[in-house]
Design an enzyme around this catalytic site. Structure first.
Site, mmCIF file in Angstrom:
data_model
loop_
_atom_site.group_PDB
_atom_site.id
_atom_site.type_symbol
_atom_site.label_atom_id
_atom_site.label_comp_id
_atom_site.label_asym_id
_atom_site.label_seq_id
_atom_site.Cartn_x
_atom_site.Cartn_y
_atom_site.Cartn_z
ATOM 1 C CE LYS A 139 -4.391 1.130 0.194
ATOM 2 N NZ LYS A 139 -5.562 0.368 -0.288
ATOM 3 C CG ASP A 179 -7.327 3.449 -0.846
ATOM 4 O OD1 ASP A 179 -7.762 2.303 -0.746
ATOM 5 O OD2 ASP A 179 -7.449 4.285 0.084
HETATM 6 P P1 NDP Z 1 -12.815 8.020 -3.122
HETATM 7 O O1 NDP Z 1 -11.742 9.016 -2.924
HETATM 8 O O2 NDP Z 1 -13.315 7.759 -4.492
HETATM 9 O O3 NDP Z 1 -14.066 8.370 -2.226
HETATM 10 C C1 NDP Z 1 -13.978 8.481 -0.842
HETATM 11 C C2 NDP Z 1 -15.327 8.919 -0.347
HETATM 12 O O4 NDP Z 1 -15.363 8.807 1.068
HETATM 13 C C3 NDP Z 1 -15.622 10.380 -0.686
HETATM 14 O O5 NDP Z 1 -16.980 10.541 -0.862
HETATM 15 C C4 NDP Z 1 -15.124 11.081 0.565
HETATM 16 O O6 NDP Z 1 -15.685 12.365 0.779
HETATM 17 C C5 NDP Z 1 -15.629 10.119 1.595
HETATM 18 N N1 NDP Z 1 -14.949 10.303 2.844
HETATM 19 C C6 NDP Z 1 -13.632 10.357 3.074
HETATM 20 N N2 NDP Z 1 -13.418 10.553 4.373
HETATM 21 C C7 NDP Z 1 -14.644 10.616 4.944
HETATM 22 C C8 NDP Z 1 -15.117 10.798 6.261
HETATM 23 N N3 NDP Z 1 -14.257 10.983 7.270
HETATM 24 N N4 NDP Z 1 -16.455 10.776 6.493
HETATM 25 C C9 NDP Z 1 -17.328 10.605 5.468
HETATM 26 N N5 NDP Z 1 -16.934 10.453 4.211
HETATM 27 C C10 NDP Z 1 -15.621 10.447 3.961
HETATM 28 O O7 NDP Z 1 -12.252 6.666 -2.455
HETATM 29 P P2 NDP Z 1 -12.754 5.176 -2.683
HETATM 30 O O8 NDP Z 1 -14.209 5.134 -2.929
HETATM 31 O O9 NDP Z 1 -11.840 4.535 -3.638
HETATM 32 O O10 NDP Z 1 -12.424 4.539 -1.258
HETATM 33 C C11 NDP Z 1 -13.376 4.480 -0.199
HETATM 34 C C12 NDP Z 1 -12.971 3.403 0.787
HETATM 35 O O11 NDP Z 1 -12.925 2.128 0.118
HETATM 36 C C13 NDP Z 1 -11.590 3.574 1.418
HETATM 37 O O12 NDP Z 1 -11.631 3.040 2.723
HETATM 38 C C14 NDP Z 1 -10.705 2.680 0.558
HETATM 39 O O13 NDP Z 1 -9.553 2.268 1.240
HETATM 40 C C15 NDP Z 1 -11.654 1.520 0.303
HETATM 41 N N6 NDP Z 1 -11.373 0.666 -0.843
HETATM 42 C C16 NDP Z 1 -11.211 1.187 -2.094
HETATM 43 C C17 NDP Z 1 -10.991 0.353 -3.160
HETATM 44 C C18 NDP Z 1 -10.893 0.855 -4.557
HETATM 45 O O14 NDP Z 1 -10.767 0.047 -5.458
HETATM 46 N N7 NDP Z 1 -10.968 2.153 -4.806
HETATM 47 C C19 NDP Z 1 -10.865 -1.105 -2.975
HETATM 48 C C20 NDP Z 1 -11.126 -1.550 -1.635
HETATM 49 C C21 NDP Z 1 -11.353 -0.681 -0.621
HETATM 50 P P3 NDP Z 1 -14.863 13.692 0.428
HETATM 51 O O15 NDP Z 1 -15.051 13.872 -1.035
HETATM 52 O O16 NDP Z 1 -15.481 14.747 1.261
HETATM 53 O O17 NDP Z 1 -13.425 13.447 0.817
HETATM 54 O O1 2IT Z 2 -7.941 -1.390 -0.687
HETATM 55 C C1 2IT Z 2 -7.885 -1.905 -1.814
HETATM 56 O O2 2IT Z 2 -8.033 -3.119 -1.978
HETATM 57 C C2 2IT Z 2 -7.653 -1.024 -2.957
HETATM 58 N N1 2IT Z 2 -7.583 0.185 -2.790
HETATM 59 C C3 2IT Z 2 -7.482 -1.605 -4.327
HETATM 60 C C4 2IT Z 2 -6.084 -2.119 -4.524
HETATM 61 C C5 2IT Z 2 -5.749 -2.555 -5.918
HETATM 62 O O3 2IT Z 2 -4.567 -2.886 -6.111
HETATM 63 O O4 2IT Z 2 -6.600 -2.595 -6.807
#
Ligand code: NDP
Ligand code: 2IT
Length: 458
Positions: A139, A179
Site C-alpha cells: 500500500k 484508493d
Molecule cells: P474516493 O476518494 O473515491 O471516495 C472516498 C469517499 O469517502 C468520498 O466521498 C469522501 O468524501 C468520503 N470520505 C472520506 N473521508 C470521509 C469521512 N471521514 N467521512 C465521510 N466520508 C468520507 O475513495 P474510494 O471510494 O476509492 O475509497 C473508499 C474506501 O474504500 C476507502 O476506505 C478505501 O480504502 C476503500 N477501498 C477502495 C478500493 C478501490 O478500489 N478504490 C478497494 C477496496 C477498498 P470527500 O469527497 O469529502 O473526501
Molecule cells: O484497498 C484496496 O483493496 C484497494 N484500494 C485496491 C487495490 C488494488 O490494487 O486494486
C-alpha cells in the site's frame, strides 16, 4: 486429562502467545493506532488456528507477518499554480510478497501517515490472499490533498511522486492502483511519468483507462463486489436486496458502484455522504446525479439537493447511521462507524452490514454486530473485488488482450462467491460458525503462512 482439556490448554497457550506478540507489535510501533487495530483485528481470530497448528508458532509467523518487508518514505516536492514550492511526504509499504508481487492502492489524503499506510498494507496481505490470485500485499500514498487542486497541480504532484517511486515498483515487483483520492486521472498521470522513465510496462499500474491497458469493470469492481458478497450472506438466509432500504456512506468510487448494483438488485438507496455531511432522499438516491457531481464535476454532495427538492442535506457525515435501514454499506473511510452508531443501526433493525471501505467499523462496533446476530461482511472479504479485478487487469496486460465487461463481471462474481465460501468454511472448521470476520482472517492467514513456511526464513 480429556482431549477437550488438552485442546483448551492449547487454546489458552495460543491466546497468551498472540497477546505477547501483539504487545511487542504495540511496543515496536508506538502511536500507530490504526496499524495496531488492524493487527489486533486479525490476531484476535488466530488462536484456534495456532492451537491446531503449533508449527505456525515455532516458525514465528506472526512476528514475521507484522513486520513489513520494506517501508519506503520519501520527499515529494512540487510547484503549485502560484509558483510556490510545496513539499509532501510519500510512502510505500511492501508488506508481504509470499504470494506474489506486492499489490495495493495509493491513497492521497491529508490524514495519510505511516500508521494509516501500514494498517492498509497489513489488511491487503490477507485480502489479496482471499482472492486466490498470485498477489502479495502492499500500500502507499501521500499526505497530499487533491481537493481543490487544478489538473496541472495534480499532474505536477504525481509526476514528482513517481520520479521517486518508479525505482521501487514494476509489473513483477510491486503494482500500485487507486484508493481514496486516487482514481483514473491520477493513475493516468502516474503511468505516463513511469513510462517516460522506464518504458511501456503496462502491468505496473492497475486502474488504467480502458483505452490504454485498463480492464473493463475495474471502476465498478469494489462496489459491485461488495454487493455480491452481501447478496451471498442474504441468500444463505433466503433473503435478497429486493425491496430493501439501504444506506451507503461516502460518494466516491466504491460508494457509487455499490449504490448502482444494489439499486439494480431492487433496493432503494436512501442516503449517501461525503466528509462534510449526508443527503437523504426518500425517493431513492439518483445515482446519475451523484456520479456527475462527484466523478465529473468534483463537487460536494450537499449540491445534490438543488436538483432533487425532496432530498435533504444534513451536515456531519457520522449521523448517516441514524437513518433506519435494512442494509448498511460503509464505503467511505476507516473508523467511520463506531459502537454508538452500531447500536443505533441494530435498534433500527439492520439486517446486514457490508464493509466496502477498509476498517470502517471500529472493533467495538464489530462486537455489537456479532453479538446481535446481524450479518457482517468484513472489509477484507467484502471489498476484495477491487483488487481482484486489478489482478485480472494484470493478467490481461500480460496476455496483451482485453476481456469484455461481462467476462470480467462474471469472474468477479465467481471470486466473491469463493471468498464468501472460504470465509464460511473456515469459520465452521474452527468452531466459530457465522463469524465471517474470523473465517476470512483464518482463511487468508493460512494461505500466506503456508507460502511463507514453504519459502524458508526470508
Ligand atoms: P474516493 O476518494 O473515491 O471516495 C472516498 C469517499 O469517502 C468520498 O466521498 C469522501 O468524501 C468520503 N470520505 C472520506 N473521508 C470521509 C469521512 N471521514 N467521512 C465521510 N466520508 C468520507 O475513495 P474510494 O471510494 O476509492 O475509497 C473508499 C474506501 O474504500 C476507502 O476506505 C478505501 O480504502 C476503500 N477501498 C477502495 C478500493 C478501490 O478500489 N478504490 C478497494 C477496496 C477498498 P470527500 O469527497 O469529502 O473526501
Ligand atoms: O484497498 C484496496 O483493496 C484497494 N484500494 C485496491 C487495490 C488494488 O490494487 O486494486
Amino acid at each position: 486429562m480429556s482431549t477437550n482439556t488438552v485442546e483448551n490448554k492449547d487454546l489458552e497457550n495460543a491466546k497468551r502467545y498472540v497477546q505477547t506478540v501483539y504487545d511487542a507489535v504495540v511496543a515496536r510501533n508506538p502511536h500507530e493506532r490504526e496499524f495496531q487495530d488492524a493487527v489486533k483485528e486479525i490476531f484476535d481470530s488466530l488462536a484456534p488456528v495456532l492451537a491446531a497448528n503449533p508449527h505456525y508458532i515455532e516458525q514465528r509467523i506472526l512476528e514475521r507477518m507484522a513486520e513489513p518487508e520494506r517501508m519506503i518514505t520519501f520527499r515529494v516536492p512540487w510547484v503549485d499554480d502560484r509558483n510556490q514550492i510545496q513539499v509532501n511526504r510519500g510512502f510505500r509499504v511492501q508488506f508481504n510478497s509470499a504470494l506474489g508481487p506486492y499489490k495495493g492502492g495509493l491513497r492521497f489524503h491529508p490524514s495519510v501517515n505511516a500508521s494509516i499506510i501500514k494498517f492498509l498494507g497489513f489488511e491487503q496481505i490477507f485480502k489479496n490472499a482471499l482472492t486466490g490470485q498470485p498477489i502479495g500485499g502492499g500500500k502507499g500514498g501521500s499526505d497530499f490533498d487533491p481537493k481543490g487542486k487544478s489538473d496541472l497541480e495534480i499532474m505536477r504532484f504525481t509526476q514528482s511522486f513517481i520520479t521517486e517511486l518508479y525505482r521501487h515498483i514494476g509489473p513483477d515487483i510491486d503494482v500500485p492502483a487507486g484508493d481514496i483520492g486516487v482514481g483514473g486521472r491520477e493513475i493516468g498521470y502516474m503511468f505516463g511519468q513511469y513510462k517516460r522513465i522506464r518504458g511501456n510496462e503496462a502491468g505496473v499500474f492497475t486502474g488504467k483507462g480502458v483505452g490504454y491497458g485498463g480492464s473493463l469493470t475495474r471502476t465498478e469492481a469494489t462496489g459491485y463486489g461488495c454487493v455480491y458478497f452481501v447478496q451471498e450472506m442474504l441468500g444463505a438466509r433466503g433473503d435478497s436486496f429486493m425491496d430493501k432500504t439501504v444506506v451507503v456512506s461516502g460518494s466516491g468510487n466504491v460508494s457509487i458502484y455499490a449504490m448502482q448494483k444494489a439499486a439494480e438488485l431492487g433496493a432503494t438507496i436512501v442516503a449517501c455522504s461525503d466528509s462534510d455531511g449526508y443527503i437523504y432522499d426518500p425517493d431513492g438516491i439518483n445515482i446519475n446525479t451523484v456520479r456527475r457531481l462527484k466523478e465529473v464535476e468534483r463537487r460536494r454532495i450537499s449540491e445534490y439537493v438543488a436538483e432533487h427538492p425532496r432530498a435533504t442535506y444534513h451536515p456531519g457525515s457520522q449521523n448517516i447511521w441514524n437513518i433506519k435501514c435494512d442494509i448498511a454499506l460503509p464505503c467511505a473511510t476507516q473508523n467511520e462507524l463506531d459502537e454508538k452508531s452500531a447500536h443505533i443501526l441494530v435498534e433500527n433493525g439492520v439486517k446486514a452490514i457490508g464493509e466496502g471501505a477498509n476498517m470502517p467499523s471500529t472493533l467495538q462496533a464489530i462486537d455489537v454486530f456479532h453479538s446481535s446476530g446481524v450479518l457482517f461482511g468484513p472489509a477484507k472479504a467484502a471489498n476484495a473485488g477491487g483488487v481482484a479485478v486489478s489482478a485480472l487487469e494484470m493478467s490481461q496486460n500480460s496476455m496483451r488482450l482485453s476481456w469484455t465487461f461481462e467476462e470480467v463481471d462474471a469472474k468477479l462474481k465467481t471470486i466473491m462467491n469463493n471468498i464468501y465460501r472460504q470465509s464460511v468454511d473456515a469459520s465452521e472448521a474452527y468452531g466459530h460458525a457465522g463469524n465471517l470476520l474470523m473465517g476470512a482472517n483464518i482463511a487468508g492467514f493460512k494461505k500466506v503462512a503456508n507460502a511463507m513456511i514453504a519459502q524458508g526464513v526470508v
